[in-house]
Scaffold this active site. Structure first.
Site, short mmCIF file in Angstrom:
data_model
loop_
_atom_site.label_atom_id
_atom_site.label_comp_id
_atom_site.label_asym_id
_atom_site.label_seq_id
_atom_site.Cartn_x
_atom_site.Cartn_y
_atom_site.Cartn_z
N GLY A 71 15.29 -50.48 18.70
CA GLY A 71 15.86 -50.20 17.40
C GLY A 71 14.83 -50.47 16.31
O GLY A 71 13.72 -50.95 16.58
N TYR A 73 14.54 -52.71 14.16
CA TYR A 73 14.12 -54.10 13.92
C TYR A 73 13.73 -54.80 15.22
O TYR A 73 13.78 -56.03 15.32
CB TYR A 73 15.22 -54.88 13.19
N SER A 74 13.32 -54.01 16.20
CA SER A 74 13.07 -54.54 17.53
C SER A 74 11.85 -55.46 17.59
O SER A 74 10.72 -55.03 17.31
CB SER A 74 12.89 -53.35 18.48
N ASN A 75 12.06 -56.71 18.00
CA ASN A 75 10.94 -57.62 18.26
C ASN A 75 10.16 -57.14 19.48
O ASN A 75 8.97 -57.41 19.61
CB ASN A 75 11.44 -59.04 18.54
N LEU A 77 9.52 -53.96 20.43
CA LEU A 77 8.54 -52.92 20.08
C LEU A 77 7.29 -53.56 19.48
O LEU A 77 6.16 -53.22 19.84
CB LEU A 77 9.12 -51.93 19.05
#
Ligand SMILES: *Cc1c(COP(=O)(O)O)cnc(C)c1O
Length: 295
Positions: A71, A73-75, A77
């Site tokens: 998503g 706000y993905s940590n 990624l």
């Protein structure tokens, strides 16, 4: 592990630090912080534990690129992008929400892009089907061959990597609390704990899907259910990346008392849950609760 992954060497075992807090002591509960946030400067916490075995497999198989999903706000990624830069692997991030294309990047995606990640914004219908063979094949066709890591980094290798957190804690705690997004960290942690200990997953999002997902991940990683674990659903504070004034006040007070400003999306909700469970009498007097600071 090949020489090319030494850039991922970590500070393990991570520290287990007791913090004194009379709000817990009055219920007979001792709190220990498992400082996974200190495991690696660029890949903190469970993202490190989950990615490292996947990166080793990618490098061993001769891959030069990683492709993964998340998503906005993905940590995960962001951590994958950093790992790719450290190891000299190309990274492709498939991001949920085609409406984000052409908009300014949020800090999380901007950090991933700065680490060289190629961001591809997928519409929600396609994103939902991302694990289907034809959708994946089309992505690999478009972006080139790559080692594929699932959303949130949770696969069997990742779950086995997270079991190390449990074995490092060993029998130093009776209950171990961890925040749950996909449930991969809980699945591994529970499997690694000493037999008498119980893992409690604090869900940071709505949905009630976590027990089924944790079991599925344990089956994939270990062939069946492992360890003692359960999921507490009452502490999501409105859903993923949402919050309440009570949560914000709790996090500010925790930071002031203990000098550790809890990461807001996961860690603050987990700690809030531990304090609320203690206040509600969920832990017998004398219980040692280890809270995993996952980021
Ligand atoms: C991603 C993340 C989690 C959730 O881990 P799952 O294995 O997806 O449940 C917890 N804490 C932090 C800080 C994270 O970044």
């Amino acid at each position: 592990m090949t020489g090319t992954t030494t850039a991922l060497d970590a500070a393990v075992p991570t520290p287990l630090q007791e913090v004194a807090d009379e709000r817990l002591a009055r219920h007979g509960v001792r709190l220990l912080l498992k400082r996974e946030d200190l495991v690696h400067p660029l890949l903190p916490g469970n993202k490190y534990r989950k990615l490292r075995p996947n990166l080793a497999a990618a490098v061993a198989a001769g891959h030069t690129a990683l492709l993964t999903f998340g998503g906005a706000y993905s940590n995960h990624l962001r951590a994958t992008a950093a790992a790719g830069r450290l190891l000299g692997l190309r990274t492709v991030g498939v991001v949920r929400g085609e409406e984000l294309a052409g908009r300014p990047l949020n800090p999380s995606l901007a950090a991933a892009a700065a680490d060289g990640m190629l961001l591809h914004f997928a519409d929600r219908a396609t994103y939902r089907r991302k694990a289907e063979p034809e959708v994946l094949a089309a992505l690999l066709d478009r972006f080139g061959p790559a080692y594929v890591v699932p959303e949130g980094g949770s696969n069997a290798a990742a779950v086995r990597g997270c079991a190390e957190v449990g074995s490092e804690i060993g029998d130093a705690a009776d209950v171990v609390a961890v925040a749950c997004g996909t449930g991969g960290t809980l699945a591994g942690l529970a499997a690694g704990l000493a037999p008498g200990a119980e893992a409690v997953g604090i869900a940071v999002l709505r949905g009630g899907f976590l027990p089924g997902e944790v079991l599925r991940l344990q089956q994939e990683a270990f062939g069946g259910r492992r360890g003692r674990w359960r999921v507490a659903d009452g502490f999501h504070h409105g859903g993923f990346a949402r919050g309440t004034p009570e949560l914000a006040a709790f996090a500010a007070e925790f930071a002031a008392r203990h000098g550790l400003d809890p990461e807001p999306v996961y860690v603050a909700k987990m700690l809030y849950g531990v304090y609320a469970l203690a206040a509600g009498g969920a832990f017998a007097p004398g219980t040692r609760v280890a809270a995993v600071v996952t980021g």
